[in-house]
Design a protein around this motif. Structure first.
Motif, PDB file in Angstrom:
ATOM      1  N   TYR A 116       0.800  -1.234   0.000  1.00  0.00           N
ATOM      2  CA  TYR A 116       0.000   0.000   0.000  1.00  0.00           C
ATOM      3  C   TYR A 116       0.832   1.283   0.000  1.00  0.00           C
ATOM      4  O   TYR A 116       0.279   2.374   0.021  1.00  0.00           O
ATOM      5  CB  TYR A 116      -0.927   0.022   1.233  1.00  0.00           C
ATOM      6  CG  TYR A 116      -1.937  -1.102   1.267  1.00  0.00           C
ATOM      7  CD1 TYR A 116      -2.886  -1.248   0.252  1.00  0.00           C
ATOM      8  CD2 TYR A 116      -1.955  -2.026   2.313  1.00  0.00           C
ATOM      9  CE1 TYR A 116      -3.824  -2.277   0.282  1.00  0.00           C
ATOM     10  CE2 TYR A 116      -2.886  -3.056   2.356  1.00  0.00           C
ATOM     11  CZ  TYR A 116      -3.820  -3.180   1.334  1.00  0.00           C
ATOM     12  OH  TYR A 116      -4.750  -4.198   1.373  1.00  0.00           O
ATOM     13  N   SER A 160      -9.688   5.931   0.548  1.00  0.00           N
ATOM     14  CA  SER A 160      -8.644   5.117  -0.080  1.00  0.00           C
ATOM     15  C   SER A 160      -9.274   3.997  -0.905  1.00  0.00           C
ATOM     16  O   SER A 160     -10.468   3.731  -0.820  1.00  0.00           O
ATOM     17  CB  SER A 160      -7.743   4.514   0.991  1.00  0.00           C
ATOM     18  OG  SER A 160      -8.421   3.464   1.635  1.00  0.00           O
ATOM     19  N   LYS A 161      -8.420   3.313  -1.670  1.00  0.00           N
ATOM     20  CA  LYS A 161      -8.863   2.174  -2.495  1.00  0.00           C
ATOM     21  C   LYS A 161      -9.504   1.093  -1.646  1.00  0.00           C
ATOM     22  O   LYS A 161     -10.309   0.305  -2.142  1.00  0.00           O
ATOM     23  CB  LYS A 161      -7.664   1.573  -3.230  1.00  0.00           C
ATOM     24  CG  LYS A 161      -7.460   2.122  -4.616  1.00  0.00           C
ATOM     25  CD  LYS A 161      -6.430   1.276  -5.339  1.00  0.00           C
ATOM     26  CE  LYS A 161      -6.297   1.733  -6.791  1.00  0.00           C
ATOM     27  NZ  LYS A 161      -5.223   1.031  -7.482  1.00  0.00           N
ATOM     28  N   GLN A 220     -11.714   1.390   0.449  1.00  0.00           N
ATOM     29  CA  GLN A 220     -13.169   1.562   0.420  1.00  0.00           C
ATOM     30  C   GLN A 220     -13.699   1.694  -1.011  1.00  0.00           C
ATOM     31  O   GLN A 220     -14.674   1.066  -1.373  1.00  0.00           O
ATOM     32  CB  GLN A 220     -13.565   2.786   1.247  1.00  0.00           C
ATOM     33  CG  GLN A 220     -13.301   2.550   2.720  1.00  0.00           C
ATOM     34  CD  GLN A 220     -13.754   3.695   3.587  1.00  0.00           C
ATOM     35  OE1 GLN A 220     -14.921   4.040   3.610  1.00  0.00           O
ATOM     36  NE2 GLN A 220     -12.826   4.290   4.302  1.00  0.00           N
ATOM     37  N   THR A 221     -13.013   2.529  -1.819  1.00  0.00           N
ATOM     38  CA  THR A 221     -13.576   2.801  -3.146  1.00  0.00           C
ATOM     39  C   THR A 221     -13.442   1.622  -4.104  1.00  0.00           C
ATOM     40  O   THR A 221     -14.218   1.485  -5.026  1.00  0.00           O
ATOM     41  CB  THR A 221     -12.909   4.038  -3.782  1.00  0.00           C
ATOM     42  OG1 THR A 221     -11.496   3.822  -3.838  1.00  0.00           O
ATOM     43  CG2 THR A 221     -13.195   5.288  -2.979  1.00  0.00           C
ATOM     44  N   HIS A 222     -12.452   0.763  -3.879  1.00  0.00           N
ATOM     45  CA  HIS A 222     -12.270  -0.368  -4.789  1.00  0.00           C
ATOM     46  C   HIS A 222     -12.661  -1.704  -4.142  1.00  0.00           C
ATOM     47  O   HIS A 222     -13.590  -2.375  -4.582  1.00  0.00           O
ATOM     48  CB  HIS A 222     -10.816  -0.417  -5.272  1.00  0.00           C
ATOM     49  CG  HIS A 222     -10.508  -1.625  -6.110  1.00  0.00           C
ATOM     50  ND1 HIS A 222     -11.063  -1.798  -7.369  1.00  0.00           N
ATOM     51  CD2 HIS A 222      -9.742  -2.719  -5.867  1.00  0.00           C
ATOM     52  CE1 HIS A 222     -10.634  -2.957  -7.863  1.00  0.00           C
ATOM     53  NE2 HIS A 222      -9.832  -3.535  -6.975  1.00  0.00           N
ATOM     54  N   TYR A 223     -11.989  -2.056  -3.040  1.00  0.00           N
ATOM     55  CA  TYR A 223     -12.217  -3.374  -2.436  1.00  0.00           C
ATOM     56  C   TYR A 223     -13.634  -3.510  -1.886  1.00  0.00           C
ATOM     57  O   TYR A 223     -14.301  -4.520  -2.092  1.00  0.00           O
ATOM     58  CB  TYR A 223     -11.197  -3.640  -1.326  1.00  0.00           C
ATOM     59  CG  TYR A 223      -9.791  -3.758  -1.842  1.00  0.00           C
ATOM     60  CD1 TYR A 223      -9.383  -4.867  -2.581  1.00  0.00           C
ATOM     61  CD2 TYR A 223      -8.872  -2.745  -1.614  1.00  0.00           C
ATOM     62  CE1 TYR A 223      -8.089  -4.967  -3.067  1.00  0.00           C
ATOM     63  CE2 TYR A 223      -7.567  -2.840  -2.110  1.00  0.00           C
ATOM     64  CZ  TYR A 223      -7.188  -3.954  -2.834  1.00  0.00           C
ATOM     65  OH  TYR A 223      -5.918  -4.048  -3.324  1.00  0.00           O
ATOM     66  N   SER A 277     -16.286  -1.535  -2.620  1.00  0.00           N
ATOM     67  CA  SER A 277     -17.346  -1.257  -3.602  1.00  0.00           C
ATOM     68  C   SER A 277     -17.663  -2.464  -4.484  1.00  0.00           C
ATOM     69  O   SER A 277     -18.779  -2.613  -4.961  1.00  0.00           O
ATOM     70  CB  SER A 277     -16.989  -0.051  -4.467  1.00  0.00           C
ATOM     71  OG  SER A 277     -15.871  -0.335  -5.261  1.00  0.00           O
ATOM     72  N   LYS A 278     -16.682  -3.351  -4.708  1.00  0.00           N
ATOM     73  CA  LYS A 278     -16.997  -4.498  -5.582  1.00  0.00           C
ATOM     74  C   LYS A 278     -17.990  -5.448  -4.918  1.00  0.00           C
ATOM     75  O   LYS A 278     -18.662  -6.224  -5.575  1.00  0.00           O
ATOM     76  CB  LYS A 278     -15.733  -5.214  -6.045  1.00  0.00           C
ATOM     77  CG  LYS A 278     -15.004  -6.031  -5.018  1.00  0.00           C
ATOM     78  CD  LYS A 278     -13.794  -6.714  -5.659  1.00  0.00           C
ATOM     79  CE  LYS A 278     -13.014  -7.484  -4.617  1.00  0.00           C
ATOM     80  NZ  LYS A 278     -11.764  -8.025  -5.095  1.00  0.00           N
ATOM     81  N   TYR A 318     -21.298   0.999  -5.517  1.00  0.00           N
ATOM     82  CA  TYR A 318     -20.646   2.310  -5.542  1.00  0.00           C
ATOM     83  C   TYR A 318     -21.626   3.367  -5.035  1.00  0.00           C
ATOM     84  O   TYR A 318     -22.154   4.173  -5.784  1.00  0.00           O
ATOM     85  CB  TYR A 318     -20.184   2.596  -6.975  1.00  0.00           C
ATOM     86  CG  TYR A 318     -19.084   3.623  -7.078  1.00  0.00           C
ATOM     87  CD1 TYR A 318     -17.866   3.430  -6.432  1.00  0.00           C
ATOM     88  CD2 TYR A 318     -19.256   4.784  -7.832  1.00  0.00           C
ATOM     89  CE1 TYR A 318     -16.851   4.372  -6.529  1.00  0.00           C
ATOM     90  CE2 TYR A 318     -18.247   5.732  -7.933  1.00  0.00           C
ATOM     91  CZ  TYR A 318     -17.052   5.518  -7.277  1.00  0.00           C
ATOM     92  OH  TYR A 318     -16.053   6.451  -7.367  1.00  0.00           O
ATOM     93  N   THR A 377     -18.801   4.399  -0.499  1.00  0.00           N
ATOM     94  CA  THR A 377     -17.637   3.932  -1.263  1.00  0.00           C
ATOM     95  C   THR A 377     -17.247   4.846  -2.427  1.00  0.00           C
ATOM     96  O   THR A 377     -16.198   4.648  -3.030  1.00  0.00           O
ATOM     97  CB  THR A 377     -17.907   2.517  -1.831  1.00  0.00           C
ATOM     98  OG1 THR A 377     -19.165   2.529  -2.510  1.00  0.00           O
ATOM     99  CG2 THR A 377     -17.949   1.480  -0.728  1.00  0.00           C
ATOM    100  N   SER A 378     -18.078   5.827  -2.767  1.00  0.00           N
ATOM    101  CA  SER A 378     -17.762   6.688  -3.913  1.00  0.00           C
ATOM    102  C   SER A 378     -16.935   7.901  -3.470  1.00  0.00           C
ATOM    103  O   SER A 378     -16.835   8.205  -2.292  1.00  0.00           O
ATOM    104  CB  SER A 378     -19.044   7.144  -4.616  1.00  0.00           C
ATOM    105  OG  SER A 378     -19.899   7.817  -3.707  1.00  0.00           O
TER     106      SER A 378
END
Length: 445
Positions: free
Chosen positions: A48, A74-75, A77-80, A82-83, A87, A91-92
């Motif tokens: 990270y 950070s990713k 929340q927005t990436h891990y 959100s999947k 979104y 998470t956005s």
């Protein structure tokens, strides 16, 4: 900015040696390192990059409020996240988040939540009436069921079947457990792919979205009016007069379920456990509740007059904040006091440790509801962040407080509570979960 300067460094090797124990429960390690290194410390991770952990109020306000435009989620929340949960607001980031926040915010204004109070109160009463009085029982499942019902009824009122909602509840809990495993042990990603874990959980994601999609379709077809959050989400309009697409509504509903039911279940479990341990506080709450019960006022008036009860809930949120850590990443180089931070630094603010920092709290480990009384609360509020801070302050904070105060009142109208264990154990997942809390409920005489 070429000369970057970070807080006291902790070697990544030192971190790696303890990684299995940290994955199980990072809180004791955070405490140890804060005590050794100071209120902020840094680690350089090959996964990270630069990571800072802080329990400093100024640093926390810097990233969440003062320079919030420089600091995105950070990713993690927005990436891990959100999947698995879509979104939505949680998470956005950036312009999309701001647009969604402006669209949804009105539904959570105090006046709107007041319209939901009767639905919330009825769901609480129904759940409390099912509490068993045969010996010590696990408290968390009772509070989890109650909080899930409150969110479900507030979102969907009467338009979803019990079995369908139970399935949704099961899926959300499964997903949360797996998200934590993936985040804490990124080096096992390949193994999770090979053993089918990721495939299984993505299948659950698909199923949860299909369940909510069906509920939305049924509501649109029925044309029935319900004064619930789903109606609001369906009719909310952007500035150009358009409404959200179904996929966006599904994202927001999943987020409301994830963020709205488990955090409250955790907080209520901690609150009842603390009250059962602190007999003086319990007696005061029971007296306040009984006095108001005799007046037979409506739930909304009750909420405003349960002052000491609210202090107990807030003190419980201080000691055991469900959103126990929050993170941000700077989208450009930044400076804070003596630090010079490279773009892409992840900063985790431990709300749990901030709420127990002796610099800000007298006797921080003790349960003292009077901290939040009318005459004292001004001193506390600058350091009290159970719902976050800044523009991304939890949108459901009023909803959660109403629900928790009414639940404490309803339970103690009916029951006395006892505990047989002094220790409170926690499991810091995405939210701070209570472990093994057992209480005995006996009907009031």
């Amino acid at each position: 900015m070429s000369n970057y300067k970070y807080p006291n460094k902790l070697s990544f090797f030192n971190f790696l040696l303890r990684s299995t124990s940290i994955a199980k429960n990072p809180i004791p390690f955070h405490r140890k390192w804060f005590d050794e290194k100071g209120d902020s410390f840094a680690i350089k991770s090959p996964f990270y990059g630069h990571i800072i952990l802080t329990r400093d109020i100024d640093f926390t306000k810097h990233i969440l409020q003062k320079k919030h435009k420089k600091y995105h989620k950070s990713k993690i929340q927005t990436h891990y996240l959100s999947k698995y949960v879509g979104y939505g607001l949680l998470t956005s980031s950036g312009d999309y988040w701001l647009e969604q926040r402006r669209l949804i915010q009105p539904a959570f204004h105090k006046e709107k939540i007041q319209n939901l109070v009767d639905i919330i109160h009825k769901a609480i009463k129904d759940q409390v009436s099912q509490i068993k009085t045969d010996g010590f029982v696990d408290l968390y499942p009772i509070m989890n069921e109650l909080a899930f019902e409150v969110v479900a009824k507030s979102l969907f009122n009467f338009s979803a079947q019990k079995e369908i909602l139970s399935r949704l509840q099961f899926i959300i809990e499964k997903l949360q457990l797996f998200i934590v495993k993936e985040l804490r042990m990124p080096y096992k990603k390949l193994w999770y792919t090979l053993n089918g874990d990721i495939k299984y959980h993505m299948k659950l994601v698909k199923e949860s979205r299909a369940i909510i999609s069906t509920i939305i379709t049924q509501r649109k077809v029925s044309k029935a009016k319900h004064d619930d959050l789903l109606d609001m989400l369906l009719h909310a309009q952007y500035e150009d007069g358009t409404t959200m697409a179904d996929t966006q509504i599904i994202d927001e509903i999943l987020i409301l379920f994830v963020a709205g039911h488990e955090t409250t279940a955790n907080a209520l479990t901690f609150t009842f456990k603390l009250l059962a341990q602190e007999k003086e506080a319990l007696i005061k709450v029971k007296e306040e509740v009984a006095k108001l019960d005799k007046q037979q006022i409506d739930p909304l008036q009750e909420i405003t007059q349960l002052e000491y009860t609210k202090c107990c809930v807030e003190e419980s949120l201080r000691l055991y904040p469900p959103a126990w850590i929050t993170d941000r990443v700077n989208i450009e180089d930044d400076e804070f006091k003596a630090y010079a931070l490279k773009k892409g630094t992840i900063i985790g603010s431990s709300i749990y440790e901030l709420h127990r920092n002796e610099k800000y709290w007298k006797n921080p480990e003790a349960f003292v509801p009077e901290r939040f009384s009318e005459e004292n609360r001004k001193k506390c509020l600058p350091y009290f962040m159970p719902f976050g801070a800044g523009p991304r302050l939890c949108i459901g904070n009023n909803f959660a407080m109403y629900e928790m105060v009414l639940t404490v009142s309803e339970v103690l109208k009916c029951f006395n509570i006892e505990t047989d264990e002094a220790q409170i154990k926690v499991n810091p997942l995405i939210t701070l979960k209570p472990v093994g809390v057992k209480l005995r409920f006996t009907h009031n005489a």
